[in-house]
Design an enzyme around this catalytic site. Structure first.
Site, PDB file in Angstrom:
ATOM      1  N   HIS A 142      -7.484  56.260   0.397  1.00 26.63           N
ATOM      2  CA  HIS A 142      -8.126  57.557  -0.081  1.00 26.63           C
ATOM      3  C   HIS A 142      -7.094  58.054  -1.260  1.00 26.63           C
ATOM      4  O   HIS A 142      -6.060  58.711  -0.856  1.00 26.63           O
ATOM      5  CB  HIS A 142      -8.012  58.398   1.005  1.00 26.63           C
ATOM      6  CG  HIS A 142      -8.802  59.758   0.605  1.00 26.63           C
ATOM      7  ND1 HIS A 142      -9.725  60.403   1.611  1.00 26.63           N
ATOM      8  CD2 HIS A 142      -8.798  60.583  -0.343  1.00 26.63           C
ATOM      9  CE1 HIS A 142     -10.199  61.363   0.821  1.00 26.63           C
ATOM     10  NE2 HIS A 142      -9.760  61.562  -0.238  1.00 26.63           N
ATOM     11  N   HIS A 155     -15.893  62.957   2.545  1.00 24.59           N
ATOM     12  CA  HIS A 155     -15.099  63.835   2.818  1.00 24.59           C
ATOM     13  C   HIS A 155     -15.459  64.905   3.830  1.00 24.59           C
ATOM     14  O   HIS A 155     -16.572  65.520   3.437  1.00 24.59           O
ATOM     15  CB  HIS A 155     -14.738  64.471   1.386  1.00 24.59           C
ATOM     16  CG  HIS A 155     -13.783  63.872   0.541  1.00 24.59           C
ATOM     17  ND1 HIS A 155     -14.139  62.748  -0.151  1.00 24.59           N
ATOM     18  CD2 HIS A 155     -12.453  64.321   0.270  1.00 24.59           C
ATOM     19  CE1 HIS A 155     -13.144  62.389  -0.980  1.00 24.59           C
ATOM     20  NE2 HIS A 155     -12.079  63.366  -0.647  1.00 24.59           N
ATOM     21  N   GLU A 194     -12.357  68.792   6.259  1.00 24.15           N
ATOM     22  CA  GLU A 194     -11.233  69.038   5.421  1.00 24.15           C
ATOM     23  C   GLU A 194     -11.201  70.756   5.373  1.00 24.15           C
ATOM     24  O   GLU A 194     -10.092  71.451   6.020  1.00 24.15           O
ATOM     25  CB  GLU A 194     -11.306  68.489   3.981  1.00 24.15           C
ATOM     26  CG  GLU A 194     -10.053  68.980   3.320  1.00 24.15           C
ATOM     27  CD  GLU A 194     -10.064  68.508   1.607  1.00 24.15           C
ATOM     28  OE1 GLU A 194     -11.291  68.060   1.367  1.00 24.15           O
ATOM     29  OE2 GLU A 194      -9.051  68.383   0.992  1.00 24.15           O
TER      30      GLU A 194
END
Ligand SMILES: O=c1[nH]cnc2c1ncn2[C@H]1C[C@H](O)[C@@H](CO)O1
Ligand SMILES: [Zn+2]
Length: 363
Positions: free
Chosen positions: A17, A208, A211
């Site tokens: 990543h 993603h 987060e």
């Protein structure tokens, strides 16, 4: 025994990543900005050191949205094929010099078409730079294997096109797909058609999730969209209870993620900057590692977070007392989770990662 920073640097590392537009050298941003007339947020006399500091401080905001604003000044100078190729080549050179032996580097092609490049030309320019960087690293005695991941921006509506681009470039340097950008308000299910298409095409993708937003985002990414891996995924810790007596209880989603060995692409320095974690020492990576989730260690954005794989791993060594066998575990976890064919993953694990750690541990 805790490894020294030099041992960590010498150890073979695997990076899943890393954003291409989050890893430019400050000096390159300065030079390209001058060439293309892009106005930077620092004065005309600022040097690379000052610009690097601006990125790190502006990104250190406690908010993902503000963190992402700094990308205007990297994406802004990556609008021509030569500029993109240069950034891609330098990225590979920097990773190889840091001891990274395998990397998947992502970026959003749709953000690089402001001056007329086609999506296809953007991918070709990145691949040209990666090929140059791989050749340079090989000549330098630090061989590295690199693949592209194509990202679609979650607040935009081009994910299907980008997914098709990833399939069209499969086998020519592109290993998979991703979505990124502001998470709150833009759930992954907005792009369900792209994920369903990729599944039909037997392609790989990461999302993603978890987060800047919590469990619903992770749940959608896995159970609706079918993500192979989670970008960050730190908020899976919200589904884990540690009782006063130390006993740990996993909720259904956390159990699922652990049972299915779903890889977590953890990026500690970035998470501290965006407020997803309060400090490295309190980062859920400690708990998740203890519980043996499929944890991997990553940089996210080397420029904005002023980090490298060596920095990330050294910070973990200092915060949690990890030794070389722990770093080897993270690295093998990452290599097992790569979007490379199984035999190629195994060749890197058996031929490079294990012997590299063996030399350091026994030496
Ligand atoms: O950590 C991140 N979360 C969400 N989006 C991100 C993160 N780091 C970078 N991005 C965005 C900004 C870039 O322009 C884009 C493609 O690399 O991905
Ligand atoms: Zn990211």
């Amino acid at each position: 025994m805790e490894p020294t920073r030099e041992q960590v640097r010498a150890a073979p590392k695997v990076l899943l990543h890393d954003h291409l537009d989050g890893g430019l050298r400050p000096a390159t941003v300065l030079e390209l900005a001058r060439e293309v007339g892009h106005e930077l947020p620092v004065g005309p006399d600022a040097d690379a050191e000052a610009l690097g500091t601006w990125f790190a401080e502006a990104a250190d905001s406690g908010s993902l949205v503000r963190y992402l604003e700094t990308f205007d000044h990297t994406v802004g100078v990556m609008q021509t094929a030569p500029a993109i190729t240069r950034v891609a080549r330098e990225c590979v050179e920097d990773l190889a010099a840091d001891g990274v032996v395998y990397a998947e580097v992502r970026y959003a092609p749709e953000q690089h078409v402001e001056q007329g490049l086609t999506l296809d030309e953007v991918v070709a320019a990145v691949q040209e730079g990666f090929d140059q960087g791989v050749a340079a690293a090989q000549a330098n005695g630090t061989p590295i294997v690199v693949r592209q991941l194509l990202t679609a921006m979650r607040h935009q509506a081009r994910s299907m096109e980008i997914a098709e681009l990833a399939v069209a470039w499969r086998g020519r340097g592109v290993a998979g797909f991703d979505i990124a950008g502001a998470e709150a308000g833009f759930p992954p299910t907005r792009h369900l058609d792209a994920f369903e298409y990729l599944q039909r095409e037997n392609s790989h993708f990461t999302i993603h999730a978890g987060e800047a937003f919590g469990l619903p985002s992770i749940w959608q990414a896995i159970q609706w969209c079918g993500a192979d891996r989670l970008g960050h995924g730190v908020r899976i810790a919200d589904d884990i209870t540690v009782k006063d007596d130390g006993e740990v209880e996993l909720g259904l989603l956390a159990s699922y993620v652990r049972d299915k060995r779903i890889p977590l692409e953890m990026c500690p320095a970035s998470n501290v900057q965006t407020g997803a974690a309060t400090s490295i020492a309190e980062h859920p990576i400690g708990l998740l590692t203890r519980l043996r989730f499929r944890v991997t260690v990553n940089t996210d954005n080397r420029l904005m977070s002023r980090t490298s794989m060596t920095d990330e791993m050294t910070a973990l060594v200092e915060a949690f007392g990890y030794g070389l066998p722990d770093l080897r575990w993270f690295t093998i976890n990452a290599m097992k989770s790569a979007f490379l064919p199984f035999d190629e993953r195994l060749a890197i694990i058996d031929g490079i990662v294990k012997p590299g750690y063996e030399r350091l541990i026994s030496g």
